[in-house]
Design a protein around this motif. Structure first.
Motif, PDB file in Angstrom:
ATOM      1  N   GLN A 153     -14.212   5.195  -0.074  1.00 11.55           N
ATOM      2  CA  GLN A 153     -13.896   3.967   0.682  1.00 11.55           C
ATOM      3  C   GLN A 153     -12.853   3.112  -0.059  1.00 11.55           C
ATOM      4  OE1 GLN A 153     -17.245   1.929   2.323  1.00 11.55           O
ATOM      5  NE2 GLN A 153     -15.933   0.587   3.507  1.00 11.55           N
ATOM      6  N   PRO A 154     -13.078   2.748  -1.359  1.00  8.85           N
ATOM      7  CA  PRO A 154     -12.017   1.990  -2.054  1.00  8.85           C
ATOM      8  C   PRO A 154     -10.747   2.811  -2.269  1.00  8.85           C
ATOM      9  CG  PRO A 154     -13.888   2.461  -3.530  1.00  8.85           C
ATOM     10  CD  PRO A 154     -14.325   2.810  -2.145  1.00  8.85           C
ATOM     11  N   ILE A 155     -10.900   4.112  -2.485  1.00  8.51           N
ATOM     12  CA  ILE A 155      -9.695   4.943  -2.687  1.00  8.51           C
ATOM     13  C   ILE A 155      -8.826   4.902  -1.424  1.00  8.51           C
ATOM     14  CG2 ILE A 155      -8.846   7.318  -3.006  1.00  8.51           C
ATOM     15  CD1 ILE A 155     -11.382   7.805  -4.772  1.00  8.51           C
ATOM     16  N   LEU A 156      -9.465   5.047  -0.276  1.00  6.70           N
ATOM     17  CA  LEU A 156      -8.691   5.047   0.975  1.00  6.70           C
ATOM     18  C   LEU A 156      -8.146   3.662   1.290  1.00  6.70           C
ATOM     19  CD1 LEU A 156      -7.915   7.398   2.798  1.00  6.70           C
ATOM     20  CD2 LEU A 156      -9.730   7.952   1.206  1.00  6.70           C
ATOM     21  N   PHE A 157      -8.844   2.622   0.838  1.00  6.38           N
ATOM     22  CA  PHE A 157      -8.317   1.258   1.024  1.00  6.38           C
ATOM     23  C   PHE A 157      -6.968   1.145   0.313  1.00  6.38           C
ATOM     24  CE2 PHE A 157      -7.723  -3.124  -0.306  1.00  6.38           C
ATOM     25  CZ  PHE A 157      -7.862  -3.789   0.894  1.00  6.38           C
ATOM     26  N   VAL A 158      -6.931   1.650  -0.910  1.00  9.62           N
ATOM     27  CA  VAL A 158      -5.682   1.610  -1.683  1.00  9.62           C
ATOM     28  C   VAL A 158      -4.616   2.473  -1.005  1.00  9.62           C
ATOM     29  CG1 VAL A 158      -4.623   2.253  -3.898  1.00  9.62           C
ATOM     30  CG2 VAL A 158      -6.860   1.099  -3.866  1.00  9.62           C
ATOM     31  N   ILE A 159      -4.982   3.690  -0.627  1.00 12.22           N
ATOM     32  CA  ILE A 159      -4.000   4.613  -0.020  1.00 12.22           C
ATOM     33  C   ILE A 159      -3.425   4.020   1.271  1.00 12.22           C
ATOM     34  CG2 ILE A 159      -3.752   6.880   1.118  1.00 12.22           C
ATOM     35  CD1 ILE A 159      -5.557   8.034  -1.061  1.00 12.22           C
ATOM     36  N   ARG A 160      -4.288   3.427   2.103  1.00 12.25           N
ATOM     37  CA  ARG A 160      -3.805   2.844   3.371  1.00 12.25           C
ATOM     38  C   ARG A 160      -2.827   1.701   3.127  1.00 12.25           C
ATOM     39  NH1 ARG A 160      -9.172   3.030   4.910  1.00 12.25           N
ATOM     40  NH2 ARG A 160      -9.332   0.786   4.555  1.00 12.25           N
ATOM     41  N   ASN A 161      -2.944   1.054   1.964  1.00 11.87           N
ATOM     42  CA  ASN A 161      -2.125  -0.131   1.708  1.00 11.87           C
ATOM     43  C   ASN A 161      -0.897   0.127   0.835  1.00 11.87           C
ATOM     44  OD1 ASN A 161      -3.384  -2.540   3.088  1.00 11.87           O
ATOM     45  ND2 ASN A 161      -5.165  -1.527   2.198  1.00 11.87           N
ATOM     46  N   ILE A 162      -0.647   1.368   0.489  1.00  8.71           N
ATOM     47  CA  ILE A 162       0.596   1.673  -0.241  1.00  8.71           C
ATOM     48  C   ILE A 162       1.762   1.458   0.729  1.00  8.71           C
ATOM     49  CG2 ILE A 162       1.942   3.491  -1.378  1.00  8.71           C
ATOM     50  CD1 ILE A 162      -0.735   4.781  -2.227  1.00  8.71           C
ATOM     51  N   PRO A 163       2.766   0.670   0.332  1.00 10.33           N
ATOM     52  CA  PRO A 163       3.894   0.429   1.246  1.00 10.33           C
ATOM     53  C   PRO A 163       4.581   1.740   1.641  1.00 10.33           C
ATOM     54  CG  PRO A 163       4.006  -1.022  -0.671  1.00 10.33           C
ATOM     55  CD  PRO A 163       2.909  -0.037  -0.945  1.00 10.33           C
ATOM     56  N   GLU A 164       5.021   1.817   2.881  1.00  9.34           N
ATOM     57  CA  GLU A 164       5.620   3.042   3.411  1.00  9.34           C
ATOM     58  C   GLU A 164       6.825   3.485   2.579  1.00  9.34           C
ATOM     59  OE1 GLU A 164       3.960   4.648   5.757  1.00  9.34           O
ATOM     60  OE2 GLU A 164       5.378   6.298   5.713  1.00  9.34           O
ATOM     61  N   ARG A 165       7.627   2.516   2.090  1.00  8.66           N
ATOM     62  CA  ARG A 165       8.823   2.882   1.309  1.00  8.66           C
ATOM     63  C   ARG A 165       8.432   3.632   0.032  1.00  8.66           C
ATOM     64  NH1 ARG A 165       7.865  -2.358   0.263  1.00  8.66           N
ATOM     65  NH2 ARG A 165       7.758  -2.953  -1.932  1.00  8.66           N
ATOM     66  N   VAL A 166       7.226   3.369  -0.491  1.00  7.88           N
ATOM     67  CA  VAL A 166       6.722   4.083  -1.672  1.00  7.88           C
ATOM     68  C   VAL A 166       6.024   5.369  -1.213  1.00  7.88           C
ATOM     69  CG1 VAL A 166       5.117   3.970  -3.631  1.00  7.88           C
ATOM     70  CG2 VAL A 166       6.394   1.917  -2.930  1.00  7.88           C
ATOM     71  N   PHE A 167       5.190   5.229  -0.183  1.00  5.40           N
ATOM     72  CA  PHE A 167       4.345   6.351   0.269  1.00  5.40           C
ATOM     73  C   PHE A 167       5.196   7.562   0.671  1.00  5.40           C
ATOM     74  CE2 PHE A 167       1.366   8.599   3.060  1.00  5.40           C
ATOM     75  CZ  PHE A 167       0.216   8.534   2.301  1.00  5.40           C
ATOM     76  N   LYS A 168       6.332   7.302   1.341  1.00 10.31           N
ATOM     77  CA  LYS A 168       7.139   8.420   1.851  1.00 10.31           C
ATOM     78  C   LYS A 168       7.755   9.257   0.732  1.00 10.31           C
ATOM     79  CE  LYS A 168      11.355   5.730   2.644  1.00 10.31           C
ATOM     80  NZ  LYS A 168      12.198   5.100   3.662  1.00 10.31           N
TER      81      LYS A 168
END
Ligand SMILES: NC(=O)c1ccc[n+]([C@@H]2O[C@H](COP(=O)([O-])OP(=O)(O)OC[C@H]3O[C@@H](n4cnc5c(N)ncnc54)[C@H](OP(=O)(O)O)[C@@H]3O)[C@@H](O)[C@H]2O)c1
Length: 263
Positions: A244-259
């Protein structure tokens, strides 16, 4: 379809006394089988659906020896949505009602193949999203009419954010999670619980070929958490809980970084 005679059970359920009546779709799944072993020990009445008749017969026989008070089965390919209404009507008739429907079937698919072949992509979406929507349409209306029931459905943490390594599987589960959220919003006020189950990686047949699978979560511990969440009528379960906390962090990584990440 095979049956065994009912015997007594100490497990009481809301709305009626007697053993819990549970319909399991995808009963040969590793996670479903481990959960059914918990329910069998409690003396539950089980209706098991899976597509492989031999595996299904073996699971049913095992659950009877573990204490299930009643076990009936149907060997059905759940991709065949036209069969769903008759199958589900037969199942609740066989169980003489239904307290819990547990949807566990699913396919991982082959992401590189799905990137090239739309037919394979569509197959993943059909099995993991379209077929559960078909089942849940019938099941939710059955439960709403009775103002009772738990619809417990296995989605995945993979649905929380699309990643290049498995976005076909992930998008099928994202669609399923969104559908379940909306369904809950509709039926909760009717006394019907919708539980969205979001496992992280679990050691089952689905993941046995994956690198590092020996470190994945133990299926029996995952099953215990699922059975407890159903009893507590939870809305959402991340399992194991640290996802749950791991996915909270993953969902909130900015798209410019995530991509730019290799996930
Ligand atoms: N294991 C994980 O790491 C993990 C993580 C997150 C979510 N999940 C989800 O958890 C659920 C259970 O998976 P599992 O880990 O227990 O894997 P599993 O042991 O491979 O179970 C998947 C089950 O789905 C059944 N199935 C697939 N397509 C079907 C169809 N068209 N009709 C009927 N049954 C069908 C399979 O039947 P056959 O045996 O006949 O192929 C199998 O019994 C799935 O929804 C999966 O997406 C798993």
């Amino acid at each position: 379809m095979s049956t065994s005679p009912a015997t007594s059970s100490s497990l009481q359920t809301a709305g009626h006394s007697g053993p819990k009546k549970i319909l399991v779709l995808g009963a040969t799944s590793g996670i479903a089988e481990a959960t059914c072993r918990i329910w069998a020990k409690q003396g539950a009445r089980l209706f098991l659906v899976a597509r492989n008749a031999d595996k299904l017969a073996a699971v049913a026989a095992d659950l009877k020896t573990r204490g299930a008070s009643y076990v009936d089965t149907a060997a059905v390919d759940l991709d065949d949505t036209a069969q769903h209404p008759a199958l589900l009507a037969h199942a609740v008739n066989s169980l003489t009602g239904m307290d819990v429907a547990y949807l566990a079937h699913g396919v991982l698919g082959d992401q590189p193949r799905a990137e090239q072949e739309f037919a394979h992509a569509a197959q993943i979406l059909h099995t993991n999203f379209v077929a559960p929507v078909s089942l849940l349409t019938w099941l939710s209306n059955y439960c709403v009419q009775r103002h009772a029931g738990v619809l417990a459905v296995i989605s995945s943490v993979a649905g929380d954010r699309g990643r290049k390594s498995n976005y076909l599987y992930g998008s099928s589960k994202a669609g399923l999670s969104a559908f379940l959220g909306g369904l809950r919003n509709r039926v909760d006020r009717e006394g019907v619980t919708v539980l969205t189950i979001k496992p992280g990686p679990v050691r089952t047949a689905m993941t046995s070929a994956m690198k590092g699978s020996e470190k994945f979560a133990d299926v029996n511990k995952v099953a215990q958490s699922i059975a407890a969440a159903i009893d507590k009528r939870k809305d959402t379960l991340y399992v194991p809980f640290q996802w749950q906390p791991i996915l909270f962090v993953i969902r909130n990584i900015p798209e410019r970084v995530f991509k730019k990440l290799n996930l």
